[in-house]
Each structure stands twice: as structure tokens, then as C-alpha cells.
Design a protein around this motif. Structure first.
Motif, PDB file in Angstrom:
ATOM      1  N   THR A  52      15.991  -0.224   0.973  1.00 14.72           N
ATOM      2  CA  THR A  52      16.962   0.739   0.464  1.00 14.72           C
ATOM      3  C   THR A  52      16.479   1.244  -0.889  1.00 14.72           C
ATOM      4  O   THR A  52      15.680   0.588  -1.568  1.00 14.72           O
ATOM      5  N   LYS A  53      16.976   2.410  -1.290  1.00 11.53           N
ATOM      6  CA  LYS A  53      16.593   2.972  -2.582  1.00 11.53           C
ATOM      7  C   LYS A  53      17.027   2.056  -3.722  1.00 11.53           C
ATOM      8  O   LYS A  53      16.317   1.902  -4.719  1.00 11.53           O
ATOM      9  N   ARG A  80      13.803   9.958   3.005  1.00  9.48           N
ATOM     10  CA  ARG A  80      14.856   9.630   3.974  1.00  9.48           C
ATOM     11  C   ARG A  80      14.701   8.208   4.499  1.00  9.48           C
ATOM     12  O   ARG A  80      15.608   7.408   4.414  1.00  9.48           O
ATOM     13  N   ASP A  81      13.541   7.947   5.064  1.00  7.01           N
ATOM     14  CA  ASP A  81      13.262   6.600   5.581  1.00  7.01           C
ATOM     15  C   ASP A  81      12.591   5.797   4.471  1.00  7.01           C
ATOM     16  O   ASP A  81      11.393   5.939   4.225  1.00  7.01           O
ATOM     17  N   VAL A  82      13.370   4.961   3.820  1.00  8.13           N
ATOM     18  CA  VAL A  82      12.857   4.174   2.695  1.00  8.13           C
ATOM     19  C   VAL A  82      12.256   2.884   3.240  1.00  8.13           C
ATOM     20  O   VAL A  82      12.925   2.135   3.972  1.00  8.13           O
ATOM     21  N   ASN A  83      11.015   2.615   2.887  1.00 13.74           N
ATOM     22  CA  ASN A  83      10.375   1.407   3.400  1.00 13.74           C
ATOM     23  C   ASN A  83       9.234   0.960   2.501  1.00 13.74           C
ATOM     24  O   ASN A  83       8.828   1.666   1.582  1.00 13.74           O
ATOM     25  N   ILE A 133       0.812  -1.219   0.000  1.00 13.10           N
ATOM     26  CA  ILE A 133       0.000   0.000   0.000  1.00 13.10           C
ATOM     27  C   ILE A 133       0.846   1.270   0.000  1.00 13.10           C
ATOM     28  O   ILE A 133       0.319   2.365  -0.179  1.00 13.10           O
ATOM     29  N   ASP A 134       2.141   1.139   0.226  1.00 17.51           N
ATOM     30  CA  ASP A 134       3.022   2.313   0.185  1.00 17.51           C
ATOM     31  C   ASP A 134       4.434   1.839  -0.094  1.00 17.51           C
ATOM     32  O   ASP A 134       4.823   0.732   0.292  1.00 17.51           O
ATOM     33  N   LEU A 135       5.209   2.717  -0.732  1.00 14.21           N
ATOM     34  CA  LEU A 135       6.527   2.296  -1.201  1.00 14.21           C
ATOM     35  C   LEU A 135       7.430   3.520  -1.310  1.00 14.21           C
ATOM     36  O   LEU A 135       7.026   4.546  -1.859  1.00 14.21           O
ATOM     37  N   GLY A 136       8.660   3.413  -0.788  1.00 15.92           N
ATOM     38  CA  GLY A 136       9.639   4.469  -0.977  1.00 15.92           C
ATOM     39  C   GLY A 136       9.805   5.364   0.222  1.00 15.92           C
ATOM     40  O   GLY A 136       9.646   4.946   1.366  1.00 15.92           O
TER      41      GLY A 136
END
Length: 257
Positions: free
Chosen positions: A176-177, A157-160, A151-154
Motif C-alpha cells: 500500500t502507499k 495504481r498497483d502499488v507493489n 529492484i522496484d518499488l511503488g
């Protein structure tokens, strides 16, 4: 707010030669207590009832009001922690909250007295002389698999990755990016599997949902083939055509008759 009770966290100690009271209690300490008391009462924050707050003198009393049902459950939890002198059996967010109070007691040379509005409430004392810490060898590194809808990505700063699962609710998984940029298609709002690493309790099987790290996004497309299921039912129906009493037949097969 109807049908409410409260949890009281009393902070005992001093700053220099002055006994603690609300006027010299730092706002950062108030915020930290509120963040951790939410985890004490509601490890799964989604759908929790209303919580309200009041601070009182003596030395410093944090009064957190919420539903009576939640307070009754927490009172039982306090009783169990008192009896066992352990927090290993608690869910990870609740255990971490108790660890916060223990660490604060050691660093600031203060004490906490935690009780509830329940009659003859259980009381838990946490000070520099107590040791409410999880046993390290109870929690081990584990490779874990989760299935659900991303449901969410990216994140800047805090990539998750946020994945909504039936078994665990919504999980936030550190990434990680580089890992996400290498993924070719857009996985948002689609069913996927997540392979991750995290901590798991070897006694209860519980996972620490606050410290998960992404290893891989797995293509996962579960489907229900009605035609295949109907074929299996039709085939099985022929096999059972001569059985008048299915329960008696099964008992005979199991050797119970």
C-alpha cells in the motif's frame, strides 16, 4: 525455429446454433487462452524459449509451438493429471491455468481437448462434467520471509515491491502507499528482507507467488567476515593437529569402527 513441438488446445462447442470456428471466436477468448497456456508450459516465465501461435478450424484449434523439451515435459504432466484426476500437485501458475479452462468450460458450456505433438500424446478433456480445481484445504495462509535485492518499488495504481531472490527469482509483492511512504530510507538496489503473507501448499511447501502481500520491509545486511572465518579455521586446525587419518577418526567418533 529448430527442435520444436506443439501443444494443441481444441475448443468444442457452439454459439447459439452455430458450431464454433475461428471466424466467430472472440479475440478476448484467444488472449485468455494464450495467457494461460504460457503458465501451463512455463510457470517461471523468466528465460522461457520462443513461443509461436496459430489458430485453425475444427472447431477451434489453438496451436502453440515451442521447444521440444518443453513439449515433452508438458506431455508427461498431462499424463499425470489424467492418472490422478487432480491438479493439487502442480505449481500454482500451472494449476490456475487448468482452473481457467475448467471455469470457462462451465460458464460457456464448451469443452477443451488438450494434447501435444508427441507420438501417442496424452490427452486431457475438460468439460462441464470434469472438476479440475485445487483442493482448498491444501493451500493455507502463511507468513513468509524473502531475502534479496529490492529492484522496484511503488506504482501509481498497483502499488507493489519487486524483490530479486536467489531461491524464488523475482517476486512481486502487493503493498500500500501508506506502508511504503512510512519507510524512511530508500531501499532500492539494496539487500532487504520482506515479511509477507500468502498461500502455501501444506503438502509440497510451494508458495503461490502471484498473491503475496507485504507486511514489513526488514533491514537485512548479510556480510562475510573473512577475519572471523580465518580465526575459526586456525582454532580448529590446532584441535586436529594430532589426527593423522581424519576419516578414520570421524568414523570412530560416530561409533562406526
Amino acid at each position: 525455429m529448430e527442435n520444436t513441438g506443439y501443444i494443441e488446445i481444441r475448443v468444442l462447442g457452439s454459439k447459439g446454433n452455430i458450431e464454433l470456428h475461428p471466424d466467430i471466436y472472440d479475440i478476448r477468448d484467444i488472449i485468455a487462452v494464450l495467457q494461460n497456456v504460457e503458465s501451463l508450459l512455463f510457470p517461471e516465465k523468466k528465460g522461457r524459449p520462443l513461443m509461436s501461435y496459430e489458430i485453425k478450424p475444427g472447431s477451434v484449434k489453438h496451436i502453440i509451438k515451442t521447444s521440444t523439451q518443453a513439449i515433452l515435459g508438458f506431455n508427461a504432466l498431462l499424463f499425470q493429471v489424467n492418472i490422478t484426476k487432480s491438479i493439487d500437485f502442480l505449481e500454482a501458475p500451472t494449476a490456475k491455468a487448468f482452473e481457467y479452462f475448467q471455469e470457462s468450460a462451465l460458464k460457456q458450456n464448451i469443452s477443451f481437448e488438450i494434447s501435444t505433438s508427441v507420438a501417442d500424446s496424452s490427452k486431457l478433456y475438460i468439460s462441464k462434467d470434469t472438476s479440475f480445481q485445487r483442493t482448498q484445504d491444501v493451500w493455507v495462509d502463511a507468513e513468509l520471509y524473502f531475502y534479496g535485492i529490492i529492484i522496484d518499488l511503488g506504482g501509481k495504481r498497483d502499488v507493489n515491491v519487486h524483490i530479486d531472490t536467489k531461491e524464488y527469482g523475482t517476486l512481486k509483492i502487493e503493498a500500500t502507499k501508506e506502508m511504503l511512504s512510512d519507510y524512511q530510507s530508500n531501499p532500492l538496489y539494496k539487500s532487504f528482507g520482506i515479511r509477507a503473507i500468502g498461500k502455501q501448499n501444506i503438502k509440497s511447501g510451494e508458495i503461490d507467488k502471484q498473491n503475496l502481500k507485504l507486511l514489513e520491509i526488514i533491514d537485512y545486511n548479510p556480510s562475510f567476515r573473512e577475519d572471523y572465518i580465518n580465526k575459526l579455521i586456525k582454532k580448529a586446525t590446532k584441535s586436529w593437529s594430532g589426527v593423522n587419518d581424519a576419516d578414520a577418526w570421524l568414523n570412530q567418533i560416530r561409533g562406526e569402527i
